[in-house]
Scaffold this active site. Structure first.
Site, PDB file in Angstrom:
ATOM      1  N   HIS A  58      98.370 -53.420  63.771  1.00 54.48           N
ATOM      2  CA  HIS A  58      99.399 -54.385  63.356  1.00 54.48           C
ATOM      3  C   HIS A  58      99.800 -55.285  64.532  1.00 54.48           C
ATOM      4  O   HIS A  58      99.811 -56.526  64.413  1.00 54.48           O
ATOM      5  CB  HIS A  58     100.616 -53.614  62.829  1.00 54.48           C
ATOM      6  CG  HIS A  58     101.761 -54.481  62.417  1.00 54.48           C
ATOM      7  ND1 HIS A  58     102.065 -54.749  61.107  1.00 54.48           N
ATOM      8  CD2 HIS A  58     102.706 -55.153  63.156  1.00 54.48           C
ATOM      9  CE1 HIS A  58     103.116 -55.540  61.040  1.00 54.48           C
ATOM     10  NE2 HIS A  58     103.541 -55.789  62.272  1.00 54.48           N
ATOM     11  N   GLU A  59     100.122 -54.670  65.676  1.00 58.71           N
ATOM     12  CA  GLU A  59     100.552 -55.461  66.835  1.00 58.71           C
ATOM     13  C   GLU A  59      99.401 -56.276  67.419  1.00 58.71           C
ATOM     14  O   GLU A  59      99.618 -57.368  67.946  1.00 58.71           O
ATOM     15  CB  GLU A  59     101.145 -54.543  67.907  1.00 58.71           C
ATOM     16  CG  GLU A  59     102.371 -53.747  67.458  1.00 58.71           C
ATOM     17  CD  GLU A  59     103.481 -54.603  66.905  1.00 58.71           C
ATOM     18  OE1 GLU A  59     103.565 -55.793  67.263  1.00 58.71           O
ATOM     19  OE2 GLU A  59     104.277 -54.088  66.090  1.00 58.71           O
ATOM     20  N   PRO A  69     128.185 -69.019  76.477  1.00 56.17           N
ATOM     21  CA  PRO A  69     128.790 -68.021  77.374  1.00 56.17           C
ATOM     22  C   PRO A  69     127.853 -67.642  78.504  1.00 56.17           C
ATOM     23  O   PRO A  69     126.632 -67.628  78.346  1.00 56.17           O
ATOM     24  CB  PRO A  69     129.058 -66.826  76.442  1.00 56.17           C
ATOM     25  CG  PRO A  69     128.131 -67.019  75.285  1.00 56.17           C
ATOM     26  CD  PRO A  69     127.981 -68.485  75.118  1.00 56.17           C
ATOM     27  N   GLY A 102     128.642 -70.191  83.614  1.00 51.37           N
ATOM     28  CA  GLY A 102     129.342 -70.525  84.854  1.00 51.37           C
ATOM     29  C   GLY A 102     130.513 -71.467  84.717  1.00 51.37           C
ATOM     30  O   GLY A 102     130.877 -72.142  85.691  1.00 51.37           O
ATOM     31  N   LYS A 103     131.140 -71.530  83.545  1.00 56.10           N
ATOM     32  CA  LYS A 103     132.271 -72.448  83.378  1.00 56.10           C
ATOM     33  C   LYS A 103     133.446 -72.026  84.250  1.00 56.10           C
ATOM     34  O   LYS A 103     134.051 -72.858  84.933  1.00 56.10           O
ATOM     35  CB  LYS A 103     132.668 -72.506  81.897  1.00 56.10           C
ATOM     36  CG  LYS A 103     131.599 -73.088  80.988  1.00 56.10           C
ATOM     37  CD  LYS A 103     132.066 -73.227  79.553  1.00 56.10           C
ATOM     38  CE  LYS A 103     132.204 -71.869  78.890  1.00 56.10           C
ATOM     39  NZ  LYS A 103     130.917 -71.181  78.713  1.00 56.10           N
ATOM     40  N   GLY A 143     130.017 -75.182  76.689  1.00 58.72           N
ATOM     41  CA  GLY A 143     128.697 -74.605  76.909  1.00 58.72           C
ATOM     42  C   GLY A 143     128.630 -73.165  76.451  1.00 58.72           C
ATOM     43  O   GLY A 143     129.652 -72.541  76.141  1.00 58.72           O
TER      44      GLY A 143
END
Length: 555
Positions: free
Chosen positions: A361-362, A137, A140-141, A135
């Site tokens: 523009h935005e 990063p 929760g591994k 999975g």
């Protein structure tokens, strides 16, 4: 009782040398004392005076001998100093793991198989020996591996795969052997042991062979394969859990074959409910305003991992502290997310003309996203400089999507053209600020035509895999024409929209110039003021809006 006996035996196995050394030292001391008492007083005094010098000399010689012995004859750099962590010291249970419920359910099954290994063996089944967690990063591994150790009540040995690698030949293999020897001793004393190897791809990549022989990485991996094979015939209950952020295609097939790391658990980023649960978990650890809505935060943070959510909550607490507040407010949370996603605000001197052009523009991006995109919602618009940009419109999907249809891809091109169209509609010219937008739009259009068969000429296939020179000039010309047509049609539609909604266009631009930033609620309020309901939020769009919706999104 059997395991208690085993633990006593394990104690003498691990510390027998220390006990023997202590007993020997005591016997020597008693003999020396008896010998001194038998001497005359003159010789006794001379001997006592020499004892400190002799004692220091013995210590120095012993230290030098021990250093040479440990480095030359006991592995030296290959030594492994990892200590086992008992299950009650880990103290992480499945109830503490939130946001990844499917992976947690699979791991519960793993725990049951570890606990009931005797029953599995009696039935004739194969005892679980290896689990591979795959999975992204921060999902929760490692955390869930610790929960497995706690739930099973077994000691926990954790190492990163990179710790096995060294510049000296044979060091990695030696450390693998030592790790499994330690695990076997712990399994003998406690009934089992969990070995967790993080970032497994650092030592488990596909092996390479050449005429010059194999490298140190191959040797280390071969030793790991041998140890995993040895678990199959062993009576000890040892389970190896590997974790990797890489695709399983990167790993050597020998690691993944049955009998080794054959049980795979896929841990993905949490969905909406999972993110809400993670936010609730971390919000409980800080003082926060009761008005903070975890569900709304979860909706905004699509694609976040649990680690990124934790980071956002911690950042909000730091912001509240800097602002001399005792509790975290909603504004602190949104500012923390802005800092993570968009970067810090930069104190950049921008003249009024450039600031105005940035606002238009935005605004073009904002209106194109809100009225044309079927999946994304606008959360923020800003003309405050951040990183290397003068402004930004932040928009995310309203829910998880794992594929994109033609209408969504076209909408992304139109949104990218929003800034360019806004500048042209207002000023009849454009700025260099459109370069990244053009790059994004061109990339999507090329993918649609050259790889996904979405061009007007209906040429179907992935033409990017055809070797250079095997495509005719006519086909290349047609593909390029289809690409340019998508670009031109999308730009024209956005320009027509901004001209039609000129009053709305001007209103948003002036609001941005006056305030610098517009939040979600402010954006919603202005659109509602102009009768533009958010179809992603309220469902059905009005008839006046339907003209600007992609065919699949029209009401």
């Amino acid at each position: 009782m059997a395991f208690k006996k085993h633990r006593v035996q394990l104690f003498f196995i691990e510390h027998g040398g220390k006990v023997a050394l202590a007993v020997g030292a005591l016997v020597l001391f008693l003999l020396a004392y008896w010998g001194l008492m038998s001497l005359e007083s003159y010789y006794r005094n001379i001997t006592l005076a020499q004892i400190p010098i002799n004692f220091i000399s013995v210590i120095v010689n012993a230290f030098v001998f021990a250093w040479i012995y440990m480095n030359m004859f006991r592995g030296g750099f290959a030594g492994m100093k990892k200590k086992a962590v008992k299950a009650n010291q880990v103290n992480i249970r499945f109830d503490d793991v939130v946001g990844i419920d499917e992976a947690k359910d699979e791991c519960r099954e793993v725990v049951d198989l570890i606990k009931d290994h005797t029953r599995v063996k009696d039935i004739g089944g194969k005892i679980l020996r290896g689990v591979l967690m795959i999975g992204p990063p921060g999902c929760g591994k490692t955390y869930i591996a610790k929960a497995i150790a706690t739930e099973t009540g077994l000691p926990f040995l954790s190492m990163a795969a990179s710790e096995f690698n060294e510049v000296f030949v044979g060091v990695g293999a030696s450390r693998v052997r030592q790790l499994f020897q330690k695990a076997r001793r712990l399994a003998y004393g406690y009934g089992g042991c969990v070995i967790f190897i993080d970032e497994l791809d650092a030592m488990g990549q596909k092996r390479t062979f050449s005429q010059f022989g194999s490298g140190e990485g191959n040797t280390t991996q071969n030793q790991l394969l041998v140890e995993l094979d040895g678990l199959g015939d062993a009576t000890e209950n040892i389970v190896v859990i590997g974790a990797t952020n890489a695709s399983e295609d990167v790993l050597d097939p020998a690691l993944l074959r049955p009998g080794r790391l054959d049980r795979k658990v896929y841990i993905n980023k949490p969905n909406l409910e999972g993110r809400e649960a993670v936010f609730n978990l971390y919000l409980k650890k800080i003082k926060h305003d009761s008005t903070i809505d975890a569900k709304r935060l979860a909706r905004r943070t699509i694609g976040y991992s649990p680690a990124e959510i934790e980071n956002a909550v911690k950042e909000s607490a730091l912001i509240a502290t800097r602002n001399k507040r005792d509790v975290v407010t909603w504004n602190d949370m949104t500012e923390a997310l802005d800092r993570i996603e968009l970067g810090f605000k930069v104190k950049l001197s921008v003249n009024s003309k450039e600031r105005e052009m940035t606002a238009y523009h935005e605004t073009g991006h904002l209106i194109a996203t809100y009225l044309l995109h079927p999946r994304n919602d606008v959360f923020k618009a800003s003309i405050l400089p951040r990183k290397n940009t003068l402004g930004v419109v932040y928009h995310v999907p309203t829910e998880e999507w794992h594929s994109q249809d033609k209408e969504t891809l076209l909408a992304q091109i139109k949104v990218a053209f929003g800034g360019f169209a806004g500048e042209r509609v207002k000023y009849g010219t454009s700025t260099s600020g459109v370069s990244s937008d053009f790059k994004s739009a061109m990339s999507i259009a090329l993918t649609m035509v050259w790889k996904l068969g979405m061009g007007e000429s209906n040429l179907v296939g992935d033409f990017t895999i055809v070797p250079q020179g095997q495509l005719s000039k006519e086909v290349i010309t047609q593909l390029n024409n289809d690409t340019q047509k998508i670009m031109n049609d999308s730009l024209k539609e956005v320009e027509d929209l901004l001209r039609k909604e000129k009053t709305l266009f001007e209103r948003f631009a002036q609001e941005l110039i006056a305030k610098g930033e517009l939040q979600y609620d402010e954006i919603e309020a202005i659109f509602l003021e102009f009768g533009k309901a958010n179809r992603r939020k309220f469902g059905k769009a009005s008839e006046s809006d339907s003209k600007y919706l992609p065919p699949s999104s029209k009401a």
